[in-house]
Structures are given as structure tokens and as C-alpha cells.
Design an enzyme around this catalytic site. Structure first.
Site, short mmCIF file in Angstrom:
data_model
loop_
_atom_site.label_atom_id
_atom_site.label_comp_id
_atom_site.label_asym_id
_atom_site.label_seq_id
_atom_site.Cartn_x
_atom_site.Cartn_y
_atom_site.Cartn_z
NE ARG A 74 -10.10 52.12 -7.03
CZ ARG A 74 -10.12 53.02 -8.00
NH1 ARG A 74 -9.37 54.10 -7.93
NH2 ARG A 74 -10.91 52.85 -9.05
CB ILE A 119 -9.37 49.89 -11.51
CG1 ILE A 119 -8.14 49.01 -11.73
CG2 ILE A 119 -9.89 49.71 -10.08
CD1 ILE A 119 -6.97 49.40 -10.86
CB SER A 120 -15.27 49.98 -12.04
OG SER A 120 -15.39 49.06 -13.09
CB ALA A 121 -15.80 55.06 -10.72
#
Length: 419
Positions: free
Chosen positions: A42, A74-76
Site C-alpha cells: 500500500r 486512497i480509501s480507508a
């Protein structure tokens, strides 16, 4: 040990810890999704963030507009995991991701494997360039990265077994449905009366049927699919009312409403601390014709208005009156729902809204939640199920509840004017 090797080892440790957390919390339920989160780096998709920030349970904001509002992120991780579990991806599938960033596309690529195909599309050239670069660096250059307004889908790589939308959508364009395979699904964070739910839609004849709905929040869609809520300010700018699908015919009637005596009605409905009540929100949005969301500016807050959450709480307007959901603490672990109302008709509006809270408690609190479907915009009323109908540009969203439908006062149709 070199710095690069040390960072790589630390990243792997943090990645594993993140996956462990989501498995323990029940966010990740399948071995396939777990393996994807343990594999994809990530941090390579989060330029400017530290390793610890990259693997925290938080959104990583990657671009803001001129007003400081996030337009790409970038979403949780928990949200991405939730949607991937909802979508039910399998090896060999062809998947379209609408709203790019790179990281989620890499997770999808892990899930569909070498025999599958992933296409990710975004309207922002900067986001597309960054996604393509990050995917290549992380070893996922096989992902198709496309610059386009996703209102028209991406026909060149269609049809798709799954479409996953990672931007807040207000509507469902026909192209998305047309580019699905038979039996394919669309997982989309759909906004309905200012409430967003991640819904898995499956085609059923001429319409889409929601098979799963989860609470979520996303950066809003840009381009042809964009839709802006309307804001009505009260007491200067202290209090804001947000309307998604309909705006009061005569908003001036609410001028001075908050200068009247506050009416309070307590419902007798008790909620335990930390227990979600998202079905209540959807019930009120379904049952109340004047439904909206109320917020209070923290810098201008005088304490006059005290909704459950000052950032955004269920509310309703009727003529010159406004009411909202409130709560009072009973003890350290329980609170009682109530309604605060202002304006010329505050008492009847508060009573009507309180009765809907009680109705939810009696009929739907322990239930499965509403059935949500999407019909083509031209579908006649008599071919729609009972319940709330929300008209959008391309589809008519229907929200109906099992066991007990809406009362006559709560059944209605919201028509969106042609734009």
C-alpha cells in the site's frame, strides 16, 4: 541492512498487522481478500505518506481542489476490504473499477489472478498518471489504466463480470448496466437523499436489485455524473440544511425559525452506546417527505441547535418549521432518542418525526433493512414496488421495507427535474 531493506521489512510487518486487525474485526472474512491485503504494498500508492500512515486504518488523501476539498484519495483499508468482500471477486473475472488510485486496482488484480483482467478509469489526468506509475512500480502493469469520464463506462474492455465504483455516485448510468455480463454485478456507493450506501446491484430483467447495502462514504463523482447537494443556511451561517433530491419550494419560510422556542419530544426509544442505527437513518429518509441533513458550524456554534452529531444529522422541514434527531443520556451506556423542532409548526413536526422513530423501533430495528432497487427512468409508477421512489436522471431508485410498508403519510415519490 540497507535502508531500503529495512523499509521493506517494516512495510511487510505493518501490512501483516493491518490484515490481522481487519480479520479480527470481521471486516475481512475471506482468505482471498486477506491474502490480497497481505500482498499489495500500500505504501507504494501513497506518495508523501510515512509507512505508518500508509498502513493505518485511515484514508490517505492524495489530491485536493482549490478549496481544500479532497477530490482523490486512497480509501480507508476497512472500506476497501468491505467493498471487495461485497463484490465477491473470483479468479478469472473481468473487472472495471470506476475511480482510480492504483491500490484498489492492485488488490483486485490479486483477487482475479493472471487469468482475470482489471481496468481502472478516472477522469483526472494527474490521478491516472499517478495510478499507472504506482501500479507499474508495484508490479501490476497488466492493469488497464484509462483516462475517461466513466459516465460512459469503458466499452473497449467490456463486458465485465464486476463493476466496482470507488467514487460517491448519485446515479447509475445505462452504460454501466450495458457493459455487464449476464449475471454480473455493480458495487456502487450510491447517494440517496444525502445518505450513501455501498450497494451490490444485480440485474433482474429490466432493473437492478440490491443484494447488499453497507454504510460508507466516498469522494464524490466528477464529470457528467456529478451532482451537488443544495445548502440552506440559517442563523447566518451557524446552521446548514443539506438537500440532495428536493429543495423547499419556499425556503424563505424558514427565515427566523431558529429564533422561536425550541420544542422537544422524547420518544422512549433507547440506544446503547456504540450500537449503529443506520437503518433508522434510512427509515427517516424514506418516511419523511421533507428529509434533509443538518450540520452546525463549530466556529459559530452557540449551542442553540444540538443534534446527535453536529457534523451531519437526520432532519426534516415542513413549511416554516425544522426538526432534527437528538438524544439525551440516560446513564453511561444508554441514551434516548428525541426530536428538537423550531418554527411555526414545530410541535406537530416534532411529533410526526418522533412517531417515525418509534415506528422504526417497533417494526424495523431488528429487521434486515430496506430493499433497494433501480429501475429505468421511464418506468411507470404502477410498475414500481410500494415505498419511496427517488427519481434521478437515469434510474428510479425504490426503497421498500419488509413486513410493513410506509404509512400513507410516508409514501411518496421524489421527482428530479430535468437538468
Amino acid at each position: 541492512m540497507t535502508e531500503v531493506i529495512a523499509d521493506s521489512a517494516r512495510a511487510a510487518q505493518l501490512r501483516g498487522r493491518l490484515a490481522d486487525q481487519m480479520v479480527a474485526e470481521g471486516t475481512i472474512v475471506s482468505k482471498e481478500v486477506e491474502a490480497a491485503f497481505r500482498t499489495v504494498p500500500r505504501h507504494l500508492f501513497a506518495p508523501g505518506a510515512t509507512l505508518e500512515q500508509s498502513y493505518a486504518q485511515d484514508t490517505v488523501r492524495t489530491k485536493r481542489d482549490q478549496h481544500g476539498i479532497t477530490i482523490s484519495s486512497i480509501s480507508a483499508p476497512w472500506l476497501q476490504a468491505m467493498m471487495l468482500e461485497q463484490a465477491g471477486l473470483r479468479s478469472g473475472m473481468r473487472v472495471l473499477e470506476i475511480g482510480s488510485g492504483g491500490y484498489n486496482a492492485a488488490l483486485i488484480a490479486e483477487l482475479v489472478g493472471e487469468d482475470g483482467e482489471v481496468t481502472t478509469v478516472d477522469i483526472d489526468p494527474e490521478v491516472v498518471d499517478r495510478a499507472r506509475s504506482c501500479l507499474t512500480e508495484a508490479g501490476y502493469s497488466r492493469v488497464n489504466v484509462v483516462l475517461a469520464d466513466a459516465e460512459g463506462g469503458v466499452p473497449v474492455y467490456s463486458p465485465y463480470d464486476r463493476i466496482i465504483v470507488t467514487a460517491g455516485a448519485w446515479d447509475i448510468p445505462p452504460a454501466w448496466v450495458d457493459q455487464l455480463t449476464e449475471g454480473g454485478t455493480i458495487t456502487v456507493p450510491l447517494r440517496m437523499r444525502s445518505l450513501t450506501r455501498s450497494i451490490v446491484f444485480e440485474r433482474d430483467g429490466d432493473h437492478l436489485v440490491g443484494r447488499s447495502a453497507k454504510v460508507c462514504g466516498f469522494v464524490t463523482m466528477q464529470g457528467a455524473g456529478a451532482h451537488t447537494e443544495r445548502l440552506l443556511l440559517l442563523r447566518g451561517k451557524e446552521v446548514g440544511l443539506r438537500f440532495d433530491d428536493e429543495f423547499p419550494d419556499n425556503p424563505d419560510l424558514l427565515t427566523g425559525a431558529l429564533d422561536t422556542t425550541r420544542v422537544e419530544v422524547w420518544t422512549g426509544v433507547v440506544i446503547e452506546r456504540m450500537v449503529p442505527f443506520d437503518t433508522l437513518q434510512m427509515w427517516l429518509a424514506t418516511a419523511l417527505d421533507g428529509y434533509c441533513r443538518i450540520s452546525v458550524d463549530p466556529e459559530l456554534d452557540t449551542g442553540l441547535v444540538s443534534p446527535i452529531t453536529r457534523r451531519s444529522t437526520d432532519a426534516a422541514v415542513d413549511g416554516g418549521s425544522v426538526a432534527y434527531l437528538a438524544a439525551r443520556r440516560l446513564d453511561t451506556s444508554r441514551a434516548e432518542f428525541g426530536i428538537h423542532a423550531f418554527g411555526s409548526g414545530a410541535a406537530p413536526l416534532a411529533e410526526a418525526m418522533a412517531e417515525q422513530v418509534r415506528r422504526w423501533d417497533r417494526l424495523h430495528r431488528q429487521g434486515p433493512g430496506p430493499r433497494i432497487a433501480a429501475y429505468p427512468a421511464h418506468t411507470p409508477d404502477d410498475q414500481l414496488p410500494d415505498g419511496r421512489v427517488i427519481d434521478k436522471r437515469h434510474v428510479r431508485i425504490t426503497i421498500s421495507w419488509p413486513s410493513a410498508g410506509l404509512s400513507a403519510a410516508g409514501r411518496g415519490v421524489l421527482h428530479h427535474p430535468t437538468e
